[in-house]
Design a protein around this motif. Sequence first.
Motif, PDB file in Angstrom:
ATOM      1  N   ARG A  11       0.836  -1.198   0.000  1.00  9.31           N
ATOM      2  CA  ARG A  11       0.000   0.000   0.000  1.00  9.31           C
ATOM      3  C   ARG A  11       0.868   1.243   0.000  1.00  9.31           C
ATOM      4  N   ASP A  12       0.487   2.240  -0.784  1.00  3.41           N
ATOM      5  CA  ASP A  12       1.157   3.536  -0.757  1.00  3.41           C
ATOM      6  C   ASP A  12       0.196   4.532  -0.128  1.00  3.41           C
ATOM      7  N   VAL A  45       4.206  16.482  13.216  1.00  2.00           N
ATOM      8  CA  VAL A  45       4.658  15.340  12.414  1.00  2.00           C
ATOM      9  C   VAL A  45       6.155  15.439  12.179  1.00  2.00           C
ATOM     10  N   ARG A  46       6.636  16.633  11.837  1.00  2.00           N
ATOM     11  CA  ARG A  46       8.074  16.819  11.650  1.00  2.00           C
ATOM     12  C   ARG A  46       8.843  16.423  12.918  1.00  2.00           C
ATOM     13  N   ALA A  67       5.623   7.874   4.990  1.00  2.00           N
ATOM     14  CA  ALA A  67       4.670   6.843   4.563  1.00  2.00           C
ATOM     15  C   ALA A  67       4.380   5.870   5.703  1.00  2.00           C
ATOM     16  N   ASP A  68       5.404   5.469   6.441  1.00  2.00           N
ATOM     17  CA  ASP A  68       5.197   4.580   7.588  1.00  2.00           C
ATOM     18  C   ASP A  68       4.319   5.244   8.641  1.00  2.00           C
ATOM     19  N   THR A  74      -3.359   5.953   9.732  1.00  2.00           N
ATOM     20  CA  THR A  74      -4.615   5.559   9.090  1.00  2.00           C
ATOM     21  C   THR A  74      -5.086   4.182   9.553  1.00  2.00           C
ATOM     22  N   ASP A  75      -4.154   3.304   9.895  1.00  2.00           N
ATOM     23  CA  ASP A  75      -4.543   1.998  10.443  1.00  2.00           C
ATOM     24  C   ASP A  75      -5.269   2.168  11.779  1.00  2.00           C
TER      25      ASP A  75
END
Length: 110
Positions: A11-12, A45-46, A67-68, A74-75
């Motif tokens: 998944r991307d 996030v940074r 991405a991780d 999202t999971d």
Amino acid sequence: MSASPDDAAPRDPLSGLVAAYTPRFAEFAFEPGFLAAVDQHVAAVRERLHASGPELELRPVDREALADYALGFTDVLAENGWCEPVGQDFAVCRLTAICWLVHRHQLLAA
């Protein structure tokens, strides 16, 4: 012949977030509070991605690390049954911030 789950491409999460949350950037023009919240989420996030200590200059964002992070975020949303609201909540701000970072650092460019 159908592909097995093992043959599926990974998944991307970044391309999906860009498609879903880039339209939210238009809300910045008429909702300055949303822009401010997203800006704070970008900083958070940074900080998570570069937790090695305070820095005065911004380092480039690593695509794989972002991405991780996005995939994990999202999971958790999916596990909790989150549904995108009409307005903005914490998750919308965080997802929009991730999308902004993708655009800012051109992480989907070839």
